[in-house]
Design an enzyme around this catalytic site. Structure first.
Site, PDB file in Angstrom:
ATOM      1  N   HIS A 195      19.682 134.845 -76.829  1.00 55.01           N
ATOM      2  CA  HIS A 195      19.508 133.387 -76.734  1.00 55.01           C
ATOM      3  C   HIS A 195      18.899 133.076 -75.375  1.00 55.01           C
ATOM      4  CE1 HIS A 195      20.435 129.089 -76.860  1.00 55.01           C
ATOM      5  NE2 HIS A 195      20.581 129.256 -78.151  1.00 55.01           N
ATOM      6  N   ASP A 236      23.148 132.160 -85.386  1.00 53.12           N
ATOM      7  CA  ASP A 236      22.592 132.597 -86.674  1.00 53.12           C
ATOM      8  C   ASP A 236      23.170 133.901 -87.175  1.00 53.12           C
ATOM      9  OD1 ASP A 236      19.690 131.241 -85.309  1.00 53.12           O
ATOM     10  OD2 ASP A 236      20.658 130.492 -87.134  1.00 53.12           O
ATOM     11  N   HIS A 249      13.536 131.111 -84.181  1.00 50.53           N
ATOM     12  CA  HIS A 249      14.366 129.901 -84.011  1.00 50.53           C
ATOM     13  C   HIS A 249      15.296 129.766 -85.214  1.00 50.53           C
ATOM     14  CE1 HIS A 249      15.632 126.066 -82.645  1.00 50.53           C
ATOM     15  NE2 HIS A 249      14.571 125.330 -82.886  1.00 50.53           N
TER      16      HIS A 249
HETATM   17  C1  SDX Z   1      18.323 129.566 -82.301  1.00 44.59           C
HETATM   18  O1  SDX Z   1      17.208 127.358 -78.039  1.00 44.59           O
HETATM   19  C2  SDX Z   1      18.195 127.124 -78.842  1.00 44.59           C
HETATM   20  O2  SDX Z   1      19.185 126.512 -78.489  1.00 44.59           O
HETATM   21  C3  SDX Z   1      18.028 127.663 -80.271  1.00 44.59           C
HETATM   22  C4  SDX Z   1      19.263 127.540 -81.157  1.00 44.59           C
HETATM   23  C5  SDX Z   1      19.522 126.096 -81.519  1.00 44.59           C
HETATM   24  O3  SDX Z   1      20.677 125.776 -81.821  1.00 44.59           O
HETATM   25  O4  SDX Z   1      18.531 125.332 -81.603  1.00 44.59           O
HETATM   26  O5  SDX Z   1      20.400 128.078 -80.506  1.00 44.59           O
HETATM   27  C6  SDX Z   1      19.041 128.274 -82.488  1.00 44.59           C
HETATM   28  O6  SDX Z   1      17.122 129.582 -82.396  1.00 44.59           O
HETATM   29  C7  SDX Z   1      19.122 130.793 -81.950  1.00 44.59           C
HETATM   30  C8  SDX Z   1      18.213 132.043 -81.707  1.00 44.59           C
HETATM   31  C9  SDX Z   1      17.899 132.664 -83.065  1.00 44.59           C
HETATM   32  N1  SDX Z   1      16.857 133.690 -82.920  1.00 44.59           N
HETATM   33  C10 SDX Z   1      17.133 134.996 -83.149  1.00 44.59           C
HETATM   34  O7  SDX Z   1      18.244 135.451 -83.411  1.00 44.59           O
HETATM   35  C11 SDX Z   1      15.913 135.910 -83.091  1.00 44.59           C
HETATM   36  C12 SDX Z   1      16.243 137.145 -82.235  1.00 44.59           C
HETATM   37  N2  SDX Z   1      16.384 136.693 -80.844  1.00 44.59           N
HETATM   38  C13 SDX Z   1      15.216 136.831 -79.991  1.00 44.59           C
HETATM   39  O8  SDX Z   1      14.027 136.447 -80.630  1.00 44.59           O
HETATM   40  C14 SDX Z   1      15.470 136.214 -78.613  1.00 44.59           C
HETATM   41  O9  SDX Z   1      16.705 136.604 -78.199  1.00 44.59           O
HETATM   42  C15 SDX Z   1      15.313 134.717 -78.410  1.00 44.59           C
HETATM   43  C16 SDX Z   1      13.963 134.232 -78.802  1.00 44.59           C
HETATM   44  C17 SDX Z   1      16.364 133.965 -79.156  1.00 44.59           C
HETATM   45  C18 SDX Z   1      15.491 134.429 -76.914  1.00 44.59           C
HETATM   46  O10 SDX Z   1      14.620 135.254 -76.272  1.00 44.59           O
HETATM   47  P1  SDX Z   1      14.170 135.001 -74.746  1.00 44.59           P
HETATM   48  O11 SDX Z   1      15.110 134.114 -74.024  1.00 44.59           O
HETATM   49  O12 SDX Z   1      12.738 134.630 -74.737  1.00 44.59           O
HETATM   50  O13 SDX Z   1      14.428 136.402 -74.148  1.00 44.59           O
HETATM   51  P2  SDX Z   1      13.330 137.522 -74.099  1.00 44.59           P
HETATM   52  O14 SDX Z   1      12.516 137.506 -75.357  1.00 44.59           O
HETATM   53  O15 SDX Z   1      12.654 137.403 -72.799  1.00 44.59           O
HETATM   54  O16 SDX Z   1      14.234 138.850 -74.171  1.00 44.59           O
HETATM   55  C19 SDX Z   1      14.693 139.485 -72.993  1.00 44.59           C
HETATM   56  C20 SDX Z   1      14.706 140.958 -73.384  1.00 44.59           C
HETATM   57  C21 SDX Z   1      13.371 141.473 -73.896  1.00 44.59           C
HETATM   58  O17 SDX Z   1      13.368 142.887 -73.669  1.00 44.59           O
HETATM   59  P3  SDX Z   1      12.456 143.478 -72.413  1.00 44.59           P
HETATM   60  O18 SDX Z   1      11.047 142.970 -72.636  1.00 44.59           O
HETATM   61  O19 SDX Z   1      13.106 142.926 -71.162  1.00 44.59           O
HETATM   62  O20 SDX Z   1      12.592 144.972 -72.548  1.00 44.59           O
HETATM   63  O21 SDX Z   1      15.616 141.164 -74.478  1.00 44.59           O
HETATM   64  C22 SDX Z   1      14.906 141.631 -75.615  1.00 44.59           C
HETATM   65  C23 SDX Z   1      13.436 141.302 -75.379  1.00 44.59           C
HETATM   66  O22 SDX Z   1      12.623 142.216 -76.099  1.00 44.59           O
HETATM   67  N3  SDX Z   1      15.442 140.922 -76.763  1.00 44.59           N
HETATM   68  C24 SDX Z   1      15.833 141.519 -77.887  1.00 44.59           C
HETATM   69  C25 SDX Z   1      16.347 140.487 -78.690  1.00 44.59           C
HETATM   70  N4  SDX Z   1      16.238 139.313 -78.038  1.00 44.59           N
HETATM   71  C26 SDX Z   1      15.654 139.593 -76.841  1.00 44.59           C
HETATM   72  N5  SDX Z   1      15.791 142.813 -78.267  1.00 44.59           N
HETATM   73  C27 SDX Z   1      16.293 143.076 -79.502  1.00 44.59           C
HETATM   74  N6  SDX Z   1      16.825 142.148 -80.332  1.00 44.59           N
HETATM   75  C28 SDX Z   1      16.852 140.842 -79.962  1.00 44.59           C
HETATM   76  N7  SDX Z   1      17.355 139.929 -80.769  1.00 44.59           N
END
Ligand code: SDX
Length: 423
Positions: free
Chosen positions: A301, A357, A262
């Site tokens: 996201h 971020d 997050h």
């Molecule tokens: C914020 O919700 C909000 O609005 C939050 C925010 C706010 O203003 O409050 O916008 C602020 O928290 C922004 C997000 C910051 N976090 C990161 O940058 C951390 C990296 N991102 C991931 O952790 C992820 O993208 C999330 C948690 C942000 C969202 O993930 P989801 O919606 O749960 O998606 P998912 O985990 O189901 O991913 C789908 C696929 C998966 O691969 P498969 O299992 O299908 O093979 O995409 C992959 C994930 O492994 N994936 C990534 C990735 N994010 C998702 N792979 C590599 N790098 C990434 N960053």
């Protein structure tokens, strides 16, 4: 065609038809079919937990609006304190309201001396500023015996104004403590963002605040102020549903924001870019990510599946800051990482794009902030969004104490076995 949905229980043939409102339907429909039925939805990925009028997102179109105003217009034309007023009160302030709001916030930036001299000094020298921020926010409430009067509007408004005014002071205290520097007291002749930079960076009398940098800080605060039902805001709502005081609820929300998935991502991005080191290492790093070595921090996201409009604005702001501070060498690594990732099917197929971020940390670093205070910089403006949602929840007659159900997958009933008889 009616905006309704009909659900049929195939076990009994019973069916129920309920209206679809804004893309949602009441899950209570299931209870009409069978009172023992519940929706199973881990991490609430397909659940609307509340009705809210504060922020609107369209993930596919990359739209973000605060109380109907597009984030692009607010970032260009407004100030953080004006946006704070908008989020909290629902309307942009008149000139008179804005002057009063600014005066009120400016004259409540001090914290009790015991916070400054005893509480903060009690932390270990290398305590993480977010751990300090979470603790200090909860502790702040113990100085106000009216903190719990959450249904007394004038009292609640006073707590809100205190928190908006004091979180920059708390943040600055955390950073200065970590650096072993004396605290700089708030200066009421400065704007919200100028005062924050002054408390953070002033050493002696020769510190000058560059207007480009204080404006960039204000824009970053605007962009981070609210984002509907993200993890931290959902936490704020859950804790507020128990009628907890706003200081302790804010600490709980900040605890959720602290997580690397997050708000902690901005810190993780800069650590990742530093580890990559040069654009030559980017292709190899991307391959490691695709092999599952780690996440590409700052990408992806839950809602934005095209682009995060905030990332676009932050990228533009970064160049304005670098014109003053000098280019952050990690920018080239970030740009190369974005270019390679956006042209790689692994990321495109998963709809992973830079989020808020990805670039913000580069600006924070150029402004002189240490990496471990980045998430505190997120928590300061988001305190406004958290409080706006707490206020909305407390006034929502549909809301009650948050208490979801579960799908039990444990063992069936069994009898206790005395320890002497256990294998
Ligand atoms: C914020 O919700 C909000 O609005 C939050 C925010 C706010 O203003 O409050 O916008 C602020 O928290 C922004 C997000 C910051 N976090 C990161 O940058 C951390 C990296 N991102 C991931 O952790 C992820 O993208 C999330 C948690 C942000 C969202 O993930 P989801 O919606 O749960 O998606 P998912 O985990 O189901 O991913 C789908 C696929 C998966 O691969 P498969 O299992 O299908 O093979 O995409 C992959 C994930 O492994 N994936 C990534 C990735 N994010 C998702 N792979 C590599 N790098 C990434 N960053």
């Amino acid at each position: 065609m009616a905006d309704t949905i009909t659900i049929i229980d195939d076990r009994t043939g019973k069916k129920v038809t309920v209206p679809i409102t804004g893309g949602t339907f009441p899950s209570s429909a299931l209870r009409e079919l069978d009172p023992s039925l519940f929706m199973y939805d881990p991490a609430y990925q397909s659940t609307a937990s509340c009705a809210s009028a504060i922020t609107y997102l369209d993930g596919d179109a990359g739209v973000l609006r605060y109380r109907g105003y597009p984030i692009e217009q607010l970032a260009e034309k407004s100030t953080f304190l004006e946006v704070a007023y908008l989020l909290l009160k629902g309307e942009l302030p008149t000139a008179e309201q804005y002057a009063q709001w600014t005066w009120d916030v400016t004259h409540h930036t001090y914290v009790h001396e015991n916070m400054r001299k005893r509480f903060v000094d009690g932390f270990h020298y290398d305590a993480h500023p977010m751990g300090m921020f979470v603790s200090a926010t909860a502790a702040l409430g113990t100085f106000y015996d009216d903190a719990k009067d959450i249904f007394d509007k004038s009292s609640f408004d006073k707590q809100v104004m205190r928190l908006v005014a004091k979180v920059p002071t708390i943040a600055a205290m955390c950073q200065r403590f970590s650096q072993g520097l004396p605290f700089v007291l708030p200066n009421n002749s400065l704007s919200y963002s100028e005062n924050f930079l002054n408390m953070m960076f002033r050493v002696g009398d020769d510190y000058k605040i560059d207007p480009v940098l204080s404006r960039a800080m204000d824009v970053l605060f605007i962009l981070h102020a609210d984002h509907e039902q993200n993890c931290g805001t959902t936490t704020m709502r859950v804790v507020s549903s128990a009628q907890t005081d706003p200081y302790t609820a804010t600490a709980a929300a900040a605890a959720a924001l602290y997580g690397p998935l997050h708000g902690g991502a901005n810190e993780a991005v800069v650590r990742m870019l530093t580890e990559i080191g040069s654009i030559d290492n980017v292709p190899g790093f991307i391959e490691e990510i695709k092999n599952g070595s780690d996440l590409l921090w700052g990408f992806g996201h839950r809602v934005y599946k095209n682009f995060d409009p905030r990332a676009t604005i932050i990228k533009k702001t970064a160049y304005e800051v670098f014109d003053v501070t000098g280019r952050n060498p990690l920018l080239d690594v970030a740009l190369k990482l974005e270019e390679v990732a956006l042209n790689d099917d692994y990321f495109r197929s998963r709809r992973l794009y830079p989020n808020v971020d990805f670039y913000s940390g580069l600006i924070y670093q150029a402004l002189g902030f240490s990496v471990d205070v980045f998430t505190v910089l997120f928590a300061i403006p988001r305190t406004v969004g958290w409080l706006a949602h707490m206020q909305e929840l407390l006034g929502d007659r549909e809301q009650k104490l948050s208490r979801p159900r579960q799908l039990y997958v444990g063992v069936e009933e069994r009898n206790f076995v005395p320890i002497a008889d256990r294998k």
